[in-house]
Design a protein around this motif. Sequence first.
Motif, PDB file in Angstrom:
ATOM      1  N   LEU A  44       0.831  -1.198   0.000  1.00 32.25           N
ATOM      2  CA  LEU A  44       0.000   0.000   0.000  1.00 32.25           C
ATOM      3  C   LEU A  44       0.866   1.249   0.000  1.00 32.25           C
ATOM      4  CD1 LEU A  44      -2.901  -0.817   2.466  1.00 32.25           C
ATOM      5  CD2 LEU A  44      -2.994  -0.677  -0.007  1.00 32.25           C
ATOM      6  N   ASP A  45       0.456   2.187  -0.793  1.00 31.83           N
ATOM      7  CA  ASP A  45       1.114   3.488  -0.882  1.00 31.83           C
ATOM      8  C   ASP A  45       0.786   4.295   0.381  1.00 31.83           C
ATOM      9  OD1 ASP A  45       2.441   5.652  -1.994  1.00 31.83           O
ATOM     10  OD2 ASP A  45       0.618   6.413  -2.941  1.00 31.83           O
ATOM     11  N   PRO A  46       1.720   5.088   0.916  1.00 29.09           N
ATOM     12  CA  PRO A  46       1.407   5.898   2.099  1.00 29.09           C
ATOM     13  C   PRO A  46       0.248   6.869   1.865  1.00 29.09           C
ATOM     14  CG  PRO A  46       3.767   5.891   1.727  1.00 29.09           C
ATOM     15  CD  PRO A  46       3.137   5.187   0.561  1.00 29.09           C
ATOM     16  N   GLY A  47       0.091   7.333   0.653  1.00 33.33           N
ATOM     17  CA  GLY A  47      -1.036   8.214   0.346  1.00 33.33           C
ATOM     18  C   GLY A  47      -2.369   7.493   0.483  1.00 33.33           C
ATOM     19  N   VAL A  48      -2.373   6.223   0.091  1.00 37.83           N
ATOM     20  CA  VAL A  48      -3.601   5.430   0.218  1.00 37.83           C
ATOM     21  C   VAL A  48      -3.940   5.231   1.689  1.00 37.83           C
ATOM     22  CG1 VAL A  48      -4.631   3.171  -0.236  1.00 37.83           C
ATOM     23  CG2 VAL A  48      -3.268   4.286  -1.994  1.00 37.83           C
ATOM     24  N   LEU A  49      -2.930   4.936   2.485  1.00 37.91           N
ATOM     25  CA  LEU A  49      -3.171   4.772   3.921  1.00 37.91           C
ATOM     26  C   LEU A  49      -3.662   6.063   4.552  1.00 37.91           C
ATOM     27  CD1 LEU A  49      -0.095   2.617   4.970  1.00 37.91           C
ATOM     28  CD2 LEU A  49      -2.477   1.907   4.889  1.00 37.91           C
ATOM     29  N   ARG A  50      -3.049   7.186   4.151  1.00 32.49           N
ATOM     30  CA  ARG A  50      -3.449   8.479   4.713  1.00 32.49           C
ATOM     31  C   ARG A  50      -4.910   8.779   4.384  1.00 32.49           C
ATOM     32  NH1 ARG A  50       0.581  11.633   2.795  1.00 32.49           N
ATOM     33  NH2 ARG A  50       1.812  11.011   4.560  1.00 32.49           N
ATOM     34  N   TRP A  51      -5.306   8.562   3.124  1.00 33.55           N
ATOM     35  CA  TRP A  51      -6.697   8.811   2.743  1.00 33.55           C
ATOM     36  C   TRP A  51      -7.639   7.811   3.392  1.00 33.55           C
ATOM     37  CZ3 TRP A  51      -8.602  13.078   1.145  1.00 33.55           C
ATOM     38  CH2 TRP A  51      -7.827  13.970   0.415  1.00 33.55           C
ATOM     39  N   GLY A  52      -7.165   6.597   3.618  1.00 35.15           N
ATOM     40  CA  GLY A  52      -7.990   5.610   4.306  1.00 35.15           C
ATOM     41  C   GLY A  52      -8.266   6.007   5.742  1.00 35.15           C
ATOM     42  N   TYR A  53      -7.216   6.450   6.444  1.00 33.50           N
ATOM     43  CA  TYR A  53      -7.400   6.906   7.823  1.00 33.50           C
ATOM     44  C   TYR A  53      -8.279   8.156   7.879  1.00 33.50           C
ATOM     45  CZ  TYR A  53      -3.670   3.696   9.141  1.00 33.50           C
ATOM     46  OH  TYR A  53      -2.912   2.583   9.351  1.00 33.50           O
ATOM     47  N   PHE A  54      -8.082   9.040   6.924  1.00 34.32           N
ATOM     48  CA  PHE A  54      -8.908  10.253   6.879  1.00 34.32           C
ATOM     49  C   PHE A  54     -10.369   9.902   6.636  1.00 34.32           C
ATOM     50  CE2 PHE A  54     -10.874  13.683   4.398  1.00 34.32           C
ATOM     51  CZ  PHE A  54     -10.815  14.694   5.344  1.00 34.32           C
ATOM     52  N   SER A  55     -10.629   8.976   5.722  1.00 37.17           N
ATOM     53  CA  SER A  55     -12.024   8.611   5.438  1.00 37.17           C
ATOM     54  C   SER A  55     -12.659   7.907   6.630  1.00 37.17           C
ATOM     55  CB  SER A  55     -12.106   7.746   4.189  1.00 37.17           C
ATOM     56  OG  SER A  55     -11.430   6.518   4.383  1.00 37.17           O
ATOM     57  N   ALA A  56     -11.893   7.102   7.351  1.00 37.78           N
ATOM     58  CA  ALA A  56     -12.438   6.447   8.543  1.00 37.78           C
ATOM     59  C   ALA A  56     -12.801   7.477   9.611  1.00 37.78           C
ATOM     60  CB  ALA A  56     -11.432   5.439   9.092  1.00 37.78           C
ATOM     61  N   ALA A  57     -11.935   8.467   9.804  1.00 35.54           N
ATOM     62  CA  ALA A  57     -12.231   9.521  10.779  1.00 35.54           C
ATOM     63  C   ALA A  57     -13.423  10.360  10.332  1.00 35.54           C
ATOM     64  CB  ALA A  57     -11.011  10.412  10.975  1.00 35.54           C
ATOM     65  N   LEU A  58     -13.506  10.624   9.031  1.00 33.13           N
ATOM     66  CA  LEU A  58     -14.607  11.422   8.503  1.00 33.13           C
ATOM     67  C   LEU A  58     -15.946  10.707   8.646  1.00 33.13           C
ATOM     68  CD1 LEU A  58     -15.104  14.132   6.998  1.00 33.13           C
ATOM     69  CD2 LEU A  58     -15.038  12.795   4.897  1.00 33.13           C
ATOM     70  N   VAL A  59     -15.967   9.417   8.360  1.00 32.69           N
ATOM     71  CA  VAL A  59     -17.204   8.643   8.490  1.00 32.69           C
ATOM     72  C   VAL A  59     -17.674   8.620   9.939  1.00 32.69           C
ATOM     73  CG1 VAL A  59     -18.108   6.283   8.383  1.00 32.69           C
ATOM     74  CG2 VAL A  59     -16.892   7.217   6.452  1.00 32.69           C
ATOM     75  N   THR A  60     -16.744   8.415  10.854  1.00 31.40           N
ATOM     76  CA  THR A  60     -17.121   8.386  12.270  1.00 31.40           C
ATOM     77  C   THR A  60     -17.627   9.750  12.730  1.00 31.40           C
ATOM     78  OG1 THR A  60     -15.458   6.704  12.661  1.00 31.40           O
ATOM     79  CG2 THR A  60     -16.307   7.848  14.587  1.00 31.40           C
ATOM     80  N   GLY A  61     -16.930  10.812  12.330  1.00 28.25           N
ATOM     81  CA  GLY A  61     -17.333  12.156  12.746  1.00 28.25           C
ATOM     82  C   GLY A  61     -18.675  12.572  12.166  1.00 28.25           C
ATOM     83  N   LEU A  62     -18.865  12.351  10.866  1.00 28.04           N
ATOM     84  CA  LEU A  62     -20.134  12.739  10.252  1.00 28.04           C
ATOM     85  C   LEU A  62     -21.297  11.894  10.762  1.00 28.04           C
ATOM     86  CD1 LEU A  62     -19.087  13.470   6.565  1.00 28.04           C
ATOM     87  CD2 LEU A  62     -19.667  15.092   8.360  1.00 28.04           C
ATOM     88  N   GLY A  63     -21.035  10.609  11.005  1.00 31.21           N
ATOM     89  CA  GLY A  63     -22.081   9.766  11.575  1.00 31.21           C
ATOM     90  C   GLY A  63     -22.482  10.223  12.967  1.00 31.21           C
ATOM     91  N   SER A  64     -21.494  10.635  13.760  1.00 31.12           N
ATOM     92  CA  SER A  64     -21.787  11.128  15.111  1.00 31.12           C
ATOM     93  C   SER A  64     -22.545  12.454  15.070  1.00 31.12           C
ATOM     94  CB  SER A  64     -20.494  11.302  15.896  1.00 31.12           C
ATOM     95  OG  SER A  64     -19.843  10.069  16.017  1.00 31.12           O
ATOM     96  N   LEU A  65     -22.146  13.346  14.159  1.00 23.59           N
ATOM     97  CA  LEU A  65     -22.857  14.622  14.037  1.00 23.59           C
ATOM     98  C   LEU A  65     -24.289  14.418  13.562  1.00 23.59           C
ATOM     99  CD1 LEU A  65     -20.131  16.978  12.572  1.00 23.59           C
ATOM    100  CD2 LEU A  65     -21.158  17.044  14.837  1.00 23.59           C
ATOM    101  N   ALA A  66     -24.476  13.521  12.609  1.00 25.31           N
ATOM    102  CA  ALA A  66     -25.832  13.245  12.125  1.00 25.31           C
ATOM    103  C   ALA A  66     -26.684  12.630  13.224  1.00 25.31           C
ATOM    104  CB  ALA A  66     -25.774  12.313  10.911  1.00 25.31           C
ATOM    105  N   ALA A  67     -26.094  11.745  14.008  1.00 22.57           N
ATOM    106  CA  ALA A  67     -26.835  11.145  15.117  1.00 22.57           C
ATOM    107  C   ALA A  67     -27.177  12.187  16.178  1.00 22.57           C
ATOM    108  CB  ALA A  67     -26.028  10.014  15.737  1.00 22.57           C
ATOM    109  N   ALA A  68     -26.249  13.101  16.440  1.00 23.79           N
ATOM    110  CA  ALA A  68     -26.530  14.151  17.423  1.00 23.79           C
ATOM    111  C   ALA A  68     -27.671  15.041  16.961  1.00 23.79           C
ATOM    112  CB  ALA A  68     -25.282  14.988  17.661  1.00 23.79           C
ATOM    113  N   TYR A  69     -27.669  15.379  15.678  1.00 19.83           N
ATOM    114  CA  TYR A  69     -28.753  16.199  15.136  1.00 19.83           C
ATOM    115  C   TYR A  69     -30.089  15.446  15.199  1.00 19.83           C
ATOM    116  CZ  TYR A  69     -31.465  19.018  11.906  1.00 19.83           C
ATOM    117  OH  TYR A  69     -32.436  19.784  11.347  1.00 19.83           O
ATOM    118  N   ALA A  70     -30.062  14.167  14.808  1.00 18.70           N
ATOM    119  CA  ALA A  70     -31.297  13.381  14.810  1.00 18.70           C
ATOM    120  C   ALA A  70     -31.833  13.187  16.231  1.00 18.70           C
ATOM    121  CB  ALA A  70     -31.060  12.026  14.148  1.00 18.70           C
ATOM    122  N   VAL A  71     -30.948  12.902  17.164  1.00 21.53           N
ATOM    123  CA  VAL A  71     -31.390  12.727  18.552  1.00 21.53           C
ATOM    124  C   VAL A  71     -31.933  14.037  19.107  1.00 21.53           C
ATOM    125  CG1 VAL A  71     -30.586  12.245  20.904  1.00 21.53           C
ATOM    126  CG2 VAL A  71     -29.971  10.727  19.037  1.00 21.53           C
ATOM    127  N   GLY A  72     -31.304  15.150  18.739  1.00 14.62           N
ATOM    128  CA  GLY A  72     -31.814  16.455  19.188  1.00 14.62           C
ATOM    129  C   GLY A  72     -33.215  16.729  18.673  1.00 14.62           C
TER     130      GLY A  72
END
Length: 118
Positions: A44-72
Motif C-alpha cells: 500500500l502506498d502511504p497516500g492510500v493509507l493516509r486517505w484511508g485513515y482520513f475517510s475512517a475519521a470522517l465517516v465516524t465524525g459525520l455519523g456522530s454529528l448526524a446522530a446528534a442532530y437526529a437525537v436532538g
Amino acid sequence: MNRQLLLVGLMVLGVALLAGISSLLIWSPAVLASETSDLARSALDPGVLRWGYFSAALVTGLGSLAAAYAVGRVGTAAVGALAEKPELFGRVIILVGLAEGIAIYGLIVSILILNRLN
C-alpha cells in the motif's frame, strides 16, 4: 432561539475537535513512521493509507454529528409528546434509539475501512 444557538455551537465545537484529532493522527510523525514500516510488509502506498485513515475519521465524525442532530430533533419532539401522554415513554425511547443508530452505522463503516487497510 438560545437552544438552537447552543446546538449549533456544540456541533461546530464537535467538528473542530474531530478535525483536530484526526489531523493529529493523520499527520503525526509516529503514524507516518508506522506507515513506512507497514509499507515494507504491504504494497500500500502511504497516500492510500493516509486517505484511508482520513475517510475512517470522517465517516465516524459525520455519523456522530448526524446522530446528534437526529437525537436532538427526535428528543425534542419526544419530550413534547411525553408532556401530553406519559404512557408513550416506551415508544419514544425506541425512536430515540433508532436515531442513535446512525452513529453506530458510521462506526461500523469506519471499522470496515480500517480493516481493509491492514
